[in-house]
Design an enzyme around this catalytic site. Structure first.
Site, PDB file in Angstrom:
ATOM      1  CG  ASP A 176      -1.946   1.149   1.090  1.00 48.56           C
ATOM      2  OD1 ASP A 176      -2.728   1.126   0.114  1.00 48.56           O
ATOM      3  OD2 ASP A 176      -1.937   2.062   1.917  1.00 48.56           O
TER       4      ASP A 176
HETATM    5  C1  LIG Z   1       3.014   8.687  -5.676  1.00 48.78           C
HETATM    6  C2  LIG Z   1       2.774   7.646  -6.728  1.00 48.78           C
HETATM    7  C3  LIG Z   1       1.826   6.661  -6.560  1.00 48.78           C
HETATM    8  N1  LIG Z   1       1.604   5.728  -7.546  1.00 48.78           N
HETATM    9  C4  LIG Z   1       0.588   4.681  -7.386  1.00 48.78           C
HETATM   10  C5  LIG Z   1       1.096   3.406  -6.737  1.00 48.78           C
HETATM   11  C6  LIG Z   1      -0.173   2.716  -6.312  1.00 48.78           C
HETATM   12  O1  LIG Z   1      -0.626   1.897  -7.401  1.00 48.78           O
HETATM   13  C7  LIG Z   1      -1.165   3.871  -6.114  1.00 48.78           C
HETATM   14  C8  LIG Z   1      -1.601   3.994  -4.685  1.00 48.78           C
HETATM   15  O2  LIG Z   1      -2.679   3.161  -4.450  1.00 48.78           O
HETATM   16  P1  LIG Z   1      -2.637   1.800  -3.631  1.00 48.78           P
HETATM   17  O3  LIG Z   1      -3.911   1.729  -2.866  1.00 48.78           O
HETATM   18  O4  LIG Z   1      -1.367   1.679  -2.861  1.00 48.78           O
HETATM   19  O5  LIG Z   1      -2.615   0.670  -4.743  1.00 48.78           O
HETATM   20  P2  LIG Z   1      -3.624   0.378  -5.938  1.00 48.78           P
HETATM   21  O6  LIG Z   1      -5.046   0.578  -5.515  1.00 48.78           O
HETATM   22  O7  LIG Z   1      -3.154   1.113  -7.168  1.00 48.78           O
HETATM   23  O8  LIG Z   1      -3.336  -1.161  -6.225  1.00 48.78           O
HETATM   24  P3  LIG Z   1      -3.630  -2.464  -5.300  1.00 48.78           P
HETATM   25  O9  LIG Z   1      -4.253  -2.021  -4.005  1.00 48.78           O
HETATM   26  O10 LIG Z   1      -4.533  -3.334  -6.120  1.00 48.78           O
HETATM   27  O11 LIG Z   1      -2.250  -3.073  -5.098  1.00 48.78           O
HETATM   28  O12 LIG Z   1      -0.476   5.063  -6.527  1.00 48.78           O
HETATM   29  C9  LIG Z   1       2.349   5.749  -8.724  1.00 48.78           C
HETATM   30  O13 LIG Z   1       2.145   4.890  -9.605  1.00 48.78           O
HETATM   31  N2  LIG Z   1       3.298   6.711  -8.889  1.00 48.78           N
HETATM   32  C10 LIG Z   1       3.559   7.667  -7.948  1.00 48.78           C
HETATM   33  O14 LIG Z   1       4.438   8.523  -8.174  1.00 48.78           O
END
Ligand SMILES: Cc1cn([C@H]2C[C@H](O)[C@@H](COP(=O)(O)OP(=O)(O)OP(=O)(O)O)O2)c(=O)[nH]c1=O
Length: 190
Positions: free
Chosen positions: A70
């Site tokens: 997360d």
């Molecule tokens: C800050 C930042 C976040 N993110 C993304 C990563 C995570 O996928 C998302 C945060 O949400 P999460 O809830 O961590 O993950 P998710 O819902 O995308 O996937 P899952 O729970 O199914 O594993 O933001 C980027 O891709 N690049 C960035 O620079």
């Protein structure tokens, strides 16, 4: 067999860089910070819940190990998750503009009767963003589904003045910490 409990294509792409075979589990775990719950505890709890929910799906499989993660963006005592809409995304970007925030990613690895966790904290400093910068970025759509309303791996990196920590952690799966957990489970050579 290793499984990744995630819908995030970035996490699958990052995990594949460690050179392991793994399966994907599609899960929908609610992400809701409890009143008064510290950000660090919240991120770790959600990572553990994602991995735990994944393990329930594959419990029949001998030797199954599930990885969940997360990511949240922390600005002082505020936690920015995935924005619900463009208005919320704009508000997050205005708050982050010209300041230093933290990106916290927790990773949990669980198997039958085993569990290990790691957390990665990265400090990111952004240049000041004009209203035109924000409008242009919102138009790209890249903010959707990203904690803090930005994706460093896309065009947003042009606004990143400084990064201190793990680039892959900001993208959602810190590779060094993840490799450490996989070594503890014997899934990567020590
Ligand atoms: C800050 C930042 C976040 N993110 C993304 C990563 C995570 O996928 C998302 C945060 O949400 P999460 O809830 O961590 O993950 P998710 O819902 O995308 O996937 P899952 O729970 O199914 O594993 O933001 C980027 O891709 N690049 C960035 O620079």
């Amino acid at each position: 067999m290793l499984h990744l409990a995630s819908r995030s294509p970035r996490r699958a792409e990052l995990l594949s860089r460690l050179g392991l075979d793994f399966g994907l589990l599609d899960l929908d775990v609610p992400e809701q910070q409890a009143p008064g719950e510290p950000a660090f505890d919240y991120v770790r709890r959600v990572a553990r819940e994602k991995a735990g929910a994944g393990l329930l799906k594959v419990l029949g499989a001998p030797g199954a190990v599930v990885l969940g993660a997360d990511t949240e963006v922390i600005l002082e005592d505020r936690v920015f998750g995935k924005p619900a809409d463009a208005g919320e995304a704009a508000a997050m970007l205005r708050a982050l503009s010209g300041r230093t925030h933290e990106v916290l990613t927790a990773v949990a690895l669980v198997g039958a009767g085993r569990e290990a966790q790691a957390a990665s904290l990265t400090r990111v400093t952004l240049d000041a963003l004009s209203e035109a910068d924000i409008a242009r970025y919102l138009g790209s759509g890249e903010w959707q589904g990203k904690a803090g309303a930005y994706a460093i791996q896309g065009r947003f990196e042009m606004h990143v003045a400084r990064l201190d920590g793990s680039y892959s952690g900001v993208m959602g799966l810190p590779l060094r910490d993840t490799a450490g957990l996989l070594r503890q489970f014997g899934l990567l050579p020590a």
